[in-house]
Design a protein around this motif. Sequence first.
Motif, PDB file in Angstrom:
ATOM      1  N   UNK A 144      46.484  55.567 -88.777  1.00  0.00           N
ATOM      2  CA  UNK A 144      45.610  54.813 -87.868  1.00  0.00           C
ATOM      3  C   UNK A 144      46.416  54.231 -86.710  1.00  0.00           C
ATOM      4  N   UNK A 145      47.613  53.724 -87.002  1.00  0.00           N
ATOM      5  CA  UNK A 145      48.462  53.180 -85.935  1.00  0.00           C
ATOM      6  C   UNK A 145      48.832  54.272 -84.941  1.00  0.00           C
ATOM      7  N   UNK A 146      49.124  55.463 -85.448  1.00  0.00           N
ATOM      8  CA  UNK A 146      49.466  56.592 -84.574  1.00  0.00           C
ATOM      9  C   UNK A 146      48.253  57.006 -83.733  1.00  0.00           C
ATOM     10  N   UNK A 147      47.082  57.036 -84.365  1.00  0.00           N
ATOM     11  CA  UNK A 147      45.853  57.410 -83.655  1.00  0.00           C
ATOM     12  C   UNK A 147      45.545  56.410 -82.550  1.00  0.00           C
ATOM     13  N   UNK A 148      45.672  55.113 -82.854  1.00  0.00           N
ATOM     14  CA  UNK A 148      45.369  54.079 -81.865  1.00  0.00           C
ATOM     15  C   UNK A 148      46.290  54.136 -80.661  1.00  0.00           C
ATOM     16  N   UNK A 149      47.504  54.649 -80.837  1.00  0.00           N
ATOM     17  CA  UNK A 149      48.475  54.644 -79.733  1.00  0.00           C
ATOM     18  C   UNK A 149      48.634  56.001 -79.053  1.00  0.00           C
ATOM     19  N   UNK A 150      47.931  57.031 -79.517  1.00  0.00           N
ATOM     20  CA  UNK A 150      48.088  58.370 -78.935  1.00  0.00           C
ATOM     21  C   UNK A 150      46.787  58.826 -78.292  1.00  0.00           C
ATOM     22  N   UNK A 151      46.734  58.866 -76.953  1.00  0.00           N
ATOM     23  CA  UNK A 151      45.536  59.406 -76.315  1.00  0.00           C
ATOM     24  C   UNK A 151      45.517  60.935 -76.420  1.00  0.00           C
ATOM     25  N   UNK A 152      44.338  61.507 -76.479  1.00  0.00           N
ATOM     26  CA  UNK A 152      44.171  62.954 -76.577  1.00  0.00           C
ATOM     27  C   UNK A 152      43.492  63.448 -75.304  1.00  0.00           C
ATOM     28  N   UNK A 153      44.068  64.487 -74.705  1.00  0.00           N
ATOM     29  CA  UNK A 153      43.514  65.066 -73.484  1.00  0.00           C
ATOM     30  C   UNK A 153      42.824  66.380 -73.814  1.00  0.00           C
ATOM     31  N   UNK A 154      41.605  66.540 -73.310  1.00  0.00           N
ATOM     32  CA  UNK A 154      40.862  67.782 -73.502  1.00  0.00           C
ATOM     33  C   UNK A 154      40.437  68.278 -72.127  1.00  0.00           C
ATOM     34  N   UNK A 155      40.855  69.511 -71.808  1.00  0.00           N
ATOM     35  CA  UNK A 155      40.467  70.119 -70.534  1.00  0.00           C
ATOM     36  C   UNK A 155      39.289  71.045 -70.784  1.00  0.00           C
ATOM     37  N   UNK A 156      38.266  70.923 -69.943  1.00  0.00           N
ATOM     38  CA  UNK A 156      37.059  71.730 -70.105  1.00  0.00           C
ATOM     39  C   UNK A 156      36.669  72.383 -68.794  1.00  0.00           C
ATOM     40  N   UNK A 157      35.909  73.454 -68.905  1.00  0.00           N
ATOM     41  CA  UNK A 157      35.369  74.109 -67.716  1.00  0.00           C
ATOM     42  C   UNK A 157      34.128  73.349 -67.270  1.00  0.00           C
ATOM     43  N   UNK A 158      34.004  73.189 -65.962  1.00  0.00           N
ATOM     44  CA  UNK A 158      32.835  72.475 -65.440  1.00  0.00           C
ATOM     45  C   UNK A 158      32.151  73.318 -64.381  1.00  0.00           C
ATOM     46  N   UNK A 159      30.894  73.020 -64.186  1.00  0.00           N
ATOM     47  CA  UNK A 159      30.108  73.707 -63.161  1.00  0.00           C
ATOM     48  C   UNK A 159      29.870  72.767 -61.992  1.00  0.00           C
ATOM     49  N   UNK A 160      28.776  73.002 -61.296  1.00  0.00           N
ATOM     50  CA  UNK A 160      28.443  72.149 -60.153  1.00  0.00           C
ATOM     51  C   UNK A 160      28.152  70.731 -60.628  1.00  0.00           C
ATOM     52  N   UNK A 161      28.556  69.761 -59.836  1.00  0.00           N
ATOM     53  CA  UNK A 161      28.334  68.368 -60.185  1.00  0.00           C
ATOM     54  C   UNK A 161      29.176  67.927 -61.369  1.00  0.00           C
ATOM     55  N   UNK A 162      30.247  68.625 -61.609  1.00  0.00           N
ATOM     56  CA  UNK A 162      31.169  68.333 -62.713  1.00  0.00           C
ATOM     57  C   UNK A 162      30.457  68.233 -64.052  1.00  0.00           C
ATOM     58  N   UNK A 163      29.474  69.113 -64.230  1.00  0.00           N
ATOM     59  CA  UNK A 163      28.745  69.172 -65.499  1.00  0.00           C
ATOM     60  C   UNK A 163      29.466  70.156 -66.419  1.00  0.00           C
ATOM     61  N   UNK A 164      29.646  69.754 -67.683  1.00  0.00           N
ATOM     62  CA  UNK A 164      30.372  70.592 -68.636  1.00  0.00           C
ATOM     63  C   UNK A 164      29.568  71.823 -69.042  1.00  0.00           C
ATOM     64  N   UNK A 165      30.297  72.922 -69.245  1.00  0.00           N
ATOM     65  CA  UNK A 165      29.692  74.090 -69.877  1.00  0.00           C
ATOM     66  C   UNK A 165      29.762  73.834 -71.372  1.00  0.00           C
ATOM     67  N   UNK A 166      28.638  73.556 -72.000  1.00  0.00           N
ATOM     68  CA  UNK A 166      28.640  73.224 -73.417  1.00  0.00           C
ATOM     69  C   UNK A 166      28.950  71.754 -73.612  1.00  0.00           C
ATOM     70  N   UNK A 167      29.640  71.444 -74.695  1.00  0.00           N
ATOM     71  CA  UNK A 167      29.961  70.055 -75.015  1.00  0.00           C
ATOM     72  C   UNK A 167      31.279  70.015 -75.769  1.00  0.00           C
ATOM     73  N   UNK A 168      31.891  68.841 -75.770  1.00  0.00           N
ATOM     74  CA  UNK A 168      33.101  68.628 -76.559  1.00  0.00           C
ATOM     75  C   UNK A 168      32.642  68.182 -77.943  1.00  0.00           C
ATOM     76  N   UNK A 169      33.032  68.942 -78.957  1.00  0.00           N
ATOM     77  CA  UNK A 169      32.593  68.666 -80.329  1.00  0.00           C
ATOM     78  C   UNK A 169      33.715  68.001 -81.125  1.00  0.00           C
ATOM     79  N   UNK A 170      33.385  67.602 -82.331  1.00  0.00           N
ATOM     80  CA  UNK A 170      34.380  67.000 -83.224  1.00  0.00           C
ATOM     81  C   UNK A 170      35.516  67.986 -83.484  1.00  0.00           C
ATOM     82  N   UNK A 171      35.207  69.276 -83.618  1.00  0.00           N
ATOM     83  CA  UNK A 171      36.250  70.279 -83.867  1.00  0.00           C
ATOM     84  C   UNK A 171      37.185  70.394 -82.666  1.00  0.00           C
ATOM     85  N   UNK A 172      36.660  70.294 -81.443  1.00  0.00           N
ATOM     86  CA  UNK A 172      37.507  70.313 -80.245  1.00  0.00           C
ATOM     87  C   UNK A 172      38.463  69.126 -80.250  1.00  0.00           C
ATOM     88  N   UNK A 173      37.961  67.967 -80.648  1.00  0.00           N
ATOM     89  CA  UNK A 173      38.783  66.752 -80.695  1.00  0.00           C
ATOM     90  C   UNK A 173      39.878  66.906 -81.744  1.00  0.00           C
TER      91      UNK A 173
END
Length: 158
Positions: free
Chosen positions: A79-108
């Motif tokens: 938990x201490x490691x999780x609280x101090x480590x940010x996770x970056x997820x890069x996704x493809x976006x369309x017009x208006x910076x709308x995501x193609x699909x969604x970020x799911x728990x498995x992606x995280x």
Amino acid sequence: AKKKDLLMNDVEVILTQDDSKLGRRSEVVKVSRGHALNFLIPQNKARLATASTVRNFEHEKAAREKKEVEQRAQAEALAAKINSTPVFIEVLTGEGEKLFGAVTAQDIVSAAVACGVPLEKRHIFLEEPIKKLGEYQIKVKLHANVQASLKVLVGKKK
């Protein structure tokens, strides 16, 4: 009359599983002899509380408590490691910076493992899938009494 008196005496039993009315596993409780002999013991819900069974259950209970303490310590360290480590997820976006699909728990989970944070999908609690760019605090439940907050940054893939 003597047979009836024998059945009316209370006996002590050790519960082999949790029971909402009697108590928790490995507790010694007093019940009527009839209930113990006709229901609890045949259904493997309890055993007669003899000196040896009490000793065995005490040993088992101590081992279970030790294991619980170890698991909780591991969960708190994670938990201490999780609280101090940010996770970056890069996704493809369309017009208006709308995501193609969604970020799911498995992606995280995949992104967290790539950052060196060992998580499993069952630990992640997403109220709804992430569908916009930005920063999110995701609830992570590691243990019955240990929770963490994972910072997830969703950005545009270049």
